[in-house]
Design a protein around this motif. Structure first.
Motif, mmCIF file in Angstrom:
data_model
loop_
_atom_site.group_PDB
_atom_site.id
_atom_site.type_symbol
_atom_site.label_atom_id
_atom_site.label_comp_id
_atom_site.label_asym_id
_atom_site.label_seq_id
_atom_site.Cartn_x
_atom_site.Cartn_y
_atom_site.Cartn_z
ATOM 1 N N PRO A 189 0.824 -1.215 0.000
ATOM 2 C CA PRO A 189 0.000 0.000 0.000
ATOM 3 C C PRO A 189 0.854 1.260 0.000
ATOM 4 O O PRO A 189 2.056 1.205 0.291
ATOM 5 C CB PRO A 189 -0.809 -0.122 1.299
ATOM 6 N N ALA A 190 0.238 2.364 -0.305
ATOM 7 C CA ALA A 190 0.954 3.639 -0.329
ATOM 8 C C ALA A 190 1.414 4.018 1.076
ATOM 9 O O ALA A 190 0.719 3.761 2.061
ATOM 10 C CB ALA A 190 0.066 4.729 -0.908
ATOM 11 N N ARG A 191 2.577 4.620 1.176
ATOM 12 C CA ARG A 191 3.087 5.117 2.457
ATOM 13 C C ARG A 191 2.395 6.427 2.816
ATOM 14 O O ARG A 191 1.618 6.984 2.037
ATOM 15 C CB ARG A 191 4.595 5.325 2.358
ATOM 16 N N SER A 192 2.734 6.938 3.996
ATOM 17 C CA SER A 192 2.119 8.183 4.463
ATOM 18 C C SER A 192 2.487 9.375 3.581
ATOM 19 O O SER A 192 1.757 10.366 3.539
ATOM 20 C CB SER A 192 2.530 8.471 5.914
ATOM 21 N N ASP A 193 3.620 9.282 2.869
ATOM 22 C CA ASP A 193 4.016 10.367 1.975
ATOM 23 C C ASP A 193 3.499 10.167 0.547
ATOM 24 O O ASP A 193 3.790 10.956 -0.346
ATOM 25 C CB ASP A 193 5.537 10.528 1.954
ATOM 26 N N GLY A 194 2.732 9.084 0.335
ATOM 27 C CA GLY A 194 2.146 8.819 -0.972
ATOM 28 C C GLY A 194 2.971 7.915 -1.862
ATOM 29 O O GLY A 194 2.495 7.459 -2.899
ATOM 30 N N SER A 195 4.217 7.638 -1.491
ATOM 31 C CA SER A 195 5.070 6.795 -2.328
ATOM 32 C C SER A 195 4.614 5.342 -2.287
ATOM 33 O O SER A 195 4.049 4.878 -1.294
ATOM 34 C CB SER A 195 6.528 6.896 -1.871
ATOM 35 N N GLN A 196 4.860 4.625 -3.379
ATOM 36 C CA GLN A 196 4.454 3.224 -3.486
ATOM 37 C C GLN A 196 5.602 2.432 -4.095
ATOM 38 O O GLN A 196 6.319 2.926 -4.980
ATOM 39 C CB GLN A 196 3.196 3.111 -4.360
ATOM 40 N N LYS A 197 5.768 1.195 -3.655
ATOM 41 C CA LYS A 197 6.968 0.434 -4.006
ATOM 42 C C LYS A 197 7.093 0.214 -5.513
ATOM 43 O O LYS A 197 8.178 0.400 -6.084
ATOM 44 C CB LYS A 197 6.971 -0.903 -3.271
ATOM 45 N N TRP A 198 6.015 -0.166 -6.185
ATOM 46 C CA TRP A 198 6.131 -0.459 -7.611
ATOM 47 C C TRP A 198 6.453 0.797 -8.424
ATOM 48 O O TRP A 198 7.159 0.720 -9.435
ATOM 49 C CB TRP A 198 4.861 -1.151 -8.135
ATOM 50 N N VAL A 199 5.962 1.964 -7.959
ATOM 51 C CA VAL A 199 6.252 3.214 -8.654
ATOM 52 C C VAL A 199 7.722 3.581 -8.477
ATOM 53 O O VAL A 199 8.400 3.973 -9.436
ATOM 54 C CB VAL A 199 5.348 4.357 -8.145
ATOM 55 N N ASP A 200 8.231 3.432 -7.248
ATOM 56 C CA ASP A 200 9.658 3.701 -7.007
ATOM 57 C C ASP A 200 10.541 2.707 -7.769
ATOM 58 O O ASP A 200 11.636 3.057 -8.237
ATOM 59 C CB ASP A 200 9.961 3.612 -5.509
ATOM 60 N N PHE A 201 10.044 1.479 -7.892
ATOM 61 C CA PHE A 201 10.800 0.436 -8.593
ATOM 62 C C PHE A 201 11.001 0.807 -10.065
ATOM 63 O O PHE A 201 12.124 0.722 -10.588
ATOM 64 C CB PHE A 201 10.064 -0.904 -8.469
ATOM 65 N N VAL A 202 9.937 1.231 -10.736
ATOM 66 C CA VAL A 202 10.060 1.541 -12.168
ATOM 67 C C VAL A 202 10.766 2.874 -12.396
ATOM 68 O O VAL A 202 11.190 3.174 -13.517
ATOM 69 C CB VAL A 202 8.678 1.546 -12.869
ATOM 70 N N ASP A 203 10.864 3.693 -11.343
ATOM 71 C CA ASP A 203 11.645 4.914 -11.470
ATOM 72 C C ASP A 203 13.120 4.566 -11.660
ATOM 73 O O ASP A 203 13.851 5.234 -12.403
ATOM 74 C CB ASP A 203 11.466 5.780 -10.221
ATOM 75 N N THR A 204 13.574 3.498 -11.001
ATOM 76 C CA THR A 204 14.963 3.039 -11.143
ATOM 77 C C THR A 204 15.097 2.059 -12.313
ATOM 78 O O THR A 204 15.983 2.202 -13.161
ATOM 79 C CB THR A 204 15.429 2.362 -9.840
ATOM 80 N N TYR A 205 14.204 1.077 -12.350
ATOM 81 C CA TYR A 205 14.250 0.062 -13.411
ATOM 82 C C TYR A 205 13.166 0.383 -14.440
ATOM 83 O O TYR A 205 12.167 -0.324 -14.554
ATOM 84 C CB TYR A 205 14.059 -1.335 -12.816
ATOM 85 N N TRP A 206 13.370 1.467 -15.167
ATOM 86 C CA TRP A 206 12.364 1.992 -16.073
ATOM 87 C C TRP A 206 12.255 1.245 -17.397
ATOM 88 O O TRP A 206 11.294 1.411 -18.153
ATOM 89 C CB TRP A 206 12.646 3.470 -16.362
ATOM 90 N N HIS A 207 13.204 0.373 -17.666
ATOM 91 C CA HIS A 207 13.192 -0.442 -18.889
ATOM 92 C C HIS A 207 13.631 -1.853 -18.531
ATOM 93 O O HIS A 207 14.516 -2.053 -17.683
ATOM 94 C CB HIS A 207 14.134 0.164 -19.944
ATOM 95 N N VAL A 208 13.025 -2.833 -19.172
ATOM 96 C CA VAL A 208 13.326 -4.227 -18.848
ATOM 97 C C VAL A 208 14.798 -4.563 -19.105
ATOM 98 O O VAL A 208 15.403 -5.392 -18.408
ATOM 99 C CB VAL A 208 12.393 -5.165 -19.656
#
Length: 405
Positions: free
Chosen positions: A169-188
């Motif tokens: 689920p989203a954290r208190s600051d609104g961040s979410q794990k899958w969104v942060d994940f694709v920010d780093t691993y943005w391409h397969v």
């Protein structure tokens, strides 16, 4: 008795002052929403002999400058639902809709409902602020959903299925794990260019840096699932820019949603019914303030059925002579945001199944009878509002008596 009817619009209002038996004290005249003109109106009202009451409609944000200025001047101001004004005294075949006619109608409503009018006060300002924030919350929730769908659509061209790796689920600051994940691993190919051991080490450091739990089996699961993926967009700086821009949009909308959620709870906690509302099953610090924002002061409803009608979940009726329709749609004439919140509460009750809760038991009974989804959900929402009305009104009465003593 001096009845001041004010029909508010953007930047100006139409004002009429009447007395009983149709005596006209002041014909309809325009007052701009400026301090000078409102002060002139205050002086005019104060010059009247006898008791004076002012009535305005809830008109989005347009009524607020006038209502607040008059209330701060110590005058009796009451805000009413526009539907009540619209349905009041419709005894003419002619359909007249002008600002002047509306202000006269509001003044006549004031005289007719004189003893039932409730004064606008500090609590009303809090409730209005809470409702405004709830509408902003709804707007940003829609925006967040749109931004997430946009990001997923883009990922289908660079890293299909990346959003399904995590369900945190989203954290208190609104961040979410899958969104942060694709920010780093943005391409397969960002992952496929590394060996499994190198990716595992890189992913573990990423989890530590971002503050997420590291699951030892997750890197291998991800690595195996991307073996046969064919990306559409190339792994270059332009694709990186597109994905990261979409990620930033999601994070911005998510942060706004969570900030509003926290601040709404802070405001709601200042209202007297907050403990009673939060004690109800299916209601928490997120849905509770949303309910309070849309329902407002429960004491303004004369009975339980009035609250159900306000929400638009009251059962319809279609009887004429010997004919009686057995199944009639609900009115849906009330607050759509309130109905949405009620359905979220009902969904929570179905998932948590609180035994002994009257609303859940009632809704579960309807489900066991084979009723369609919208039928038992709406019936549950109606039941919930009736319980809400009784518990909150009882709590407010006890709270008021305890404060006075």
């Amino acid at each position: 008795m001096n009845a001041v009817g004010i029909d508010a619009s953007k930047g100006k209002s139409m004002v009429t002052i009447l007395r009983p038996f149709g005596e006209i004290v002041s014909t309809p005249h325009e007052v701009r929403h400026t301090s000078d003109q409102i002060d002139d109106l205050i002086r005019e009202i104060r010059s009247l002999e006898g008791d004076t009451r002012i009535v305005m409609e809830y008109t989005g944000r347009y009524h607020e400058p006038m209502a607040r200025w008059l209330s701060d001047a110590g005058l009796f101001v009451s805000l009413v639902n526009p539907k009540l004004i619209k349905d009041f005294d419709n005894d003419s075949l002619r359909k007249v809709k002008t600002d002047k006619a509306d202000s006269v109608k509001i003044a006549r409503y004031t005289l007719d409902k004189w003893d039932k009018l409730k004064q606008y006060g500090a609590m009303d300002e809090l409730r209005n602020q809470l409702k405004t924030m709830n509408r902003q919350f709804g707007y940003y929730m829609k925006l967040k959903t749109a931004m997430k769908n946009n990001l997923i659509s883009l990922l289908d061209q660079t890293f299909p299925g990346a959003n399904a790796f995590f369900d945190s689920p989203a954290r208190s600051d609104g961040s979410q794990k899958w969104v942060d994940f694709v920010d780093t691993y943005w391409h397969v190919d960002r992952i496929r260019s590394m060996s499994l051991s190198a990716f595992t080490e890189h992913y573990q450091k990423w989890c530590k840096r971002k503050g997420y739990n590291f699951q030892p089996d997750k890197p291998a699961e991800i690595y195996e699932s991307i073996r046969n993926i064919i990306p559409v967009l190339p792994k270059d700086e332009m694709t990186k820019f597109i994905i990261r821009q979409a990620v930033n949009q999601v994070n911005t909308a998510s942060a706004a949603v969570e900030e509003l959620r926290i601040r709404m709870n802070d405001i709601a906690s200042q209202l007297p019914e907050y403990p009673a509302v939060l004690a109800m099953k299916g209601v928490g610090t997120s849905l509770g303030p949303q309910l309070m924002a849309e329902i407002g002061d429960v004491t303004r409803f004369t009975h339980k059925g009035a609250l159900s009608a306000f929400a638009g979940v009251d059962p319809g009726k279609n009887d004429s002579g010997s004919y009686s329709q057995k199944s009639v749609h609900t009115s849906k004439r009330g607050s759509a945001p309130l109905r949405k919140t009620l359905f979220q509460v009902m969904d929570g009750l179905i998932k948590t199944m609180p035994q002994g809760d009257p609303v859940y038991e009632f809704m579960n009974k309807k489900r066991s009878q084979g009723k369609p989804y919208y039928v038992y959900m709406t019936a549950g929402a109606n039941k919930f509002l009736r319980v809400y009305y009784g518990r909150v009104k009882e709590y407010l009465t006890e709270h008021s008596e305890a404060t006075e003593s």
